[in-house]
Enzyme design. Structure first.
Site, PDB file in Angstrom:
ATOM      1  N   SER A 150       0.851  -1.057   0.155  1.00  0.00           N
ATOM      2  CA  SER A 150      -0.232  -0.035  -0.166  1.00  0.00           C
ATOM      3  C   SER A 150       0.653   1.305   0.429  1.00  0.00           C
ATOM      4  CB  SER A 150      -0.731  -0.242   1.067  1.00  0.00           C
ATOM      5  OG  SER A 150      -1.800   0.698   0.732  1.00  0.00           O
ATOM      6  N   ARG A 220     -11.934   5.727  10.301  1.00  0.00           N
ATOM      7  CA  ARG A 220     -11.109   5.011  10.128  1.00  0.00           C
ATOM      8  C   ARG A 220     -13.061   3.976   9.970  1.00  0.00           C
ATOM      9  NH1 ARG A 220      -6.785   1.990   9.981  1.00  0.00           N
ATOM     10  NH2 ARG A 220      -6.603   0.390  11.123  1.00  0.00           N
ATOM     11  N   ASP A 316      -8.726  -6.551  -3.426  1.00  0.00           N
ATOM     12  CA  ASP A 316      -7.823  -5.562  -3.532  1.00  0.00           C
ATOM     13  C   ASP A 316      -8.684  -5.160  -5.010  1.00  0.00           C
ATOM     14  OD1 ASP A 316      -6.993  -2.831  -2.960  1.00  0.00           O
ATOM     15  OD2 ASP A 316      -5.262  -4.081  -2.753  1.00  0.00           O
ATOM     16  N   HIS A 349      -7.951  -5.792  -0.235  1.00  0.00           N
ATOM     17  CA  HIS A 349      -6.671  -4.439   0.485  1.00  0.00           C
ATOM     18  C   HIS A 349      -5.740  -5.444   1.046  1.00  0.00           C
ATOM     19  CE1 HIS A 349      -4.166  -1.016  -0.981  1.00  0.00           C
ATOM     20  NE2 HIS A 349      -3.866  -1.325   0.548  1.00  0.00           N
ATOM     21  N   ASP A 350      -6.746  -5.748   2.152  1.00  0.00           N
ATOM     22  CA  ASP A 350      -5.436  -6.126   3.600  1.00  0.00           C
ATOM     23  C   ASP A 350      -5.341  -7.555   3.551  1.00  0.00           C
ATOM     24  OD1 ASP A 350      -5.398  -4.250   5.189  1.00  0.00           O
ATOM     25  OD2 ASP A 350      -7.600  -5.055   6.215  1.00  0.00           O
TER      26      ASP A 350
END
Lengths: 369, 369
Positions: A150, A220, A316, A349-350
């Site tokens: 990222s 968040r 992602d 994405h994680d």
């Protein structure tokens, strides 16, 4: 989370020279908090720099001093692990603009008061410039590799483009050479959520006993959704209710996914500074390596002899494979040695942070090339 | 937007009977604001009900009284248009829970004060129950069709499952039979943004001269991104700067996409009530037609002789094609006459509102069957 800059037990380097910034300003008395694992060899050639993502920090493989949780890449970094600390000297530094010991908006300016919004807007290249200063201070001329996911991947690419003689290998995971409009948009929502919170107080909340925790939590929560895949949310939570038999017909967190998100938002406020979130996401939205290199990105990459490895994940949607593929085309055009793999992993994405054995194999293999 | 309930020039029906709700309560003195276009035929068989989406309203094909903009489906509804008001009597009603004249949290309760958070939590079926009461009041026993996109599609499906004898045709566009975890998650972020705004005041902001506009704007910004495709954001905005030659190295809206989102958020607060946003998104997160029908969705659909048409868009990542396909399987299993098409359109979820000629053809064709 005002004043957290003091809570770290990491090593801290204070730069003797001011750090020039892309915005034209200079930053005085820059401190860089970092952690190192493993031993630097006599030739000083076995260093790997791991660059952290948006809300990461230098606690790569050591417990986080606030949360007590294992380092954010503990599964990847350690003796015998893919980034093997028996072989490599592994460095990770908190980015400037951050809040874990490196100079950022919560740090004291020369007048003895926190910078707050007087902190200059920085870029990803500015973050990397600080890391380069750290390497110089440690007398490390070349890196066996720079590795990052990222925003960490952006730093890796920025190092290769701007300091082409430093990295021998560049591993950019779930990243991009240019922040896309959708990512800019999501980050703008996060910043607006923070700045809309009256407790933000124009950024001058340090020492007031108040902080824009509500706004930061909303930021968040929104960001967290983008880090996960739709399928992983369905798999993990579906429509299951949280500790109840039936819907409440109210506005409590009826669904597990709602409860989870609220928890994620709240927990984040205990470890992260809202102004740092503004500055770091601003730096990311400004990230456009091609523009930075005067539209000649391929030329920039032609100056380095580094080998590149680009990794994306099929689920992602925040940094989708097409962005990695575009980067790979540029690298190929530059004549760089580049390998590319799209990994299948369910976590969105994680995925770069989670249990994806195929990623371990890619990292191990690339670092041994 | 407190008190907007008075600003509409639409027809308003006041129900003489209390409206029973899925949550077990009853709503007294329910008002339903609606618009009608075209002429009802003597047999009363040519009515089409158009159900609106989350933040839509009854101003289907007439200028919006606050914004002055054309009706939200002006391109689809009118003389000679796909929903042809020369042939059909077209009805559209503001959902209960809304803020454009139908009873919602900004309406006065029996004690003469606005409901605010005393308004009962409603479901999509409750919205439809109110629409059915409207049809009864207008002495309309059957609908030539019910048509809706997004939450409008949910209402269409709910009508078919619960009042199987009313619709002859059901057209559900960019919709789902079950709200997925990711959608629940995004809506929770929006609600948290509103409720985190101190101006929300526990919902009791009516008449205070203040309202949670900041929170509502953030909620809208986050939602708005989900309505668009990544490609359409890139196409429309890319990384273009807003009225400037260079980045400001500040926190202004440097990028067009940032400026656009801020505008969308702000504009929304002039026409929508924050509490309505809470209630309507809550209803959507509760929407699970299968659970509502005791796990026997196919059976529910087996009771209707309606023809179904399900439409999805290839770039809609909020209500992706797989959700439509799942619905089509259930309908097929129920023995319903169902046609399904995934249209290619660049605009993401918002495609159902925008210029997609292929959708016009599908609507025209299905209504003529």
């Amino acid at each position: 989370m005002a004043g957290s800059a003091t809570i770290t037990a990491s090593d801290v380097l204070e730069l003797s020279e001011p750090l020039p910034l892309d915005g034209g300003q200079q930053l005085e008395g820059v401190r860089i908090a970092y952690e190192a694992y493993g031993q630097l060899n006599a030739a000083r050639t076995n260093a790997i720099f791991v660059a952290h993502a948006t809300t990461g920090d230098q606690h790569l493989a050591s417990p986080h001093p606030i949360t007590g949780k294992p380092g954010w890449w503990d599964r990847m970094v350690g003796p015998g692990k893919p980034i093997d600390t028996d072989r490599f000297y592994v460095l990770c530094a908190n980015v400037i603009g951050g809040c874990m010991g490196s100079t950022g908006p919560s740090s004291l300016a020369l007048d003895g008061k926190p910078y707050a919004m007087r902190f200059p807007v920085i870029t990803v290249r500015d973050m990397v410039r600080a890391h380069v200063a750290l390497l110089e201070a440690l007398d490390i001329r070349t890196l066996h590799a720079i590795v990052g996911g990222s925003m960490g991947g952006m730093q890796a690419l920025s190092l290769a483009a701007n300091w082409p003689h430093i990295p021998e290998r560049v591993l950019a995971i779930a990243s991009t050479a240019t922040m896309a409009a959708q990512n800019i948009a999501f980050q703008e929502v996060g910043r607006q959520a923070i700045m809309a919170d009256p407790e933000w107080q124009g950024g001058d909340y340090y020492g007031t006993g108040r902080a824009p925790d509500s706004g930061l939590a909303v930021a968040r929560m929104a960001a967290h959704i983008t880090y996960l895949s739709e399928d992983s949310l369905t798999e993990k939570f579906g429509r299951r209710l949280q500790d109840r038999e039936a819907k409440s017909f109210g506005f409590d967190a009826d669904f597990e996914v709602e409860s989870y998100l609220r928890h994620q938002g709240l927990a984040f406020t205990t470890r992260f500074d809202a102004n740092s979130y503004l500055y770091i996401t601003r730096a990311m939205s400004y990230f456009d390596l091609e523009e930075e290199q005067g539209g000649k990105l391929a030329e920039a990459f032609a100056r380095t002899a580094a080998k590149f490895c680009v990794v994306s994940f099929d689920t992602d949607w925040l940094y989708p494979t097409q962005q990695s593929r575009k980067l790979v085309h540029v690298l190929s055009a530059a004549g760089a040695a580049v390998s590319f793999v799209e990994l299948s992993a369910p976590f969105g994405h994680d995925s770069f942070l989670l249990d994806v054995p195929a990623l371990d194999r890619v990292v191990t293999g690339f670092l041994s090339q």
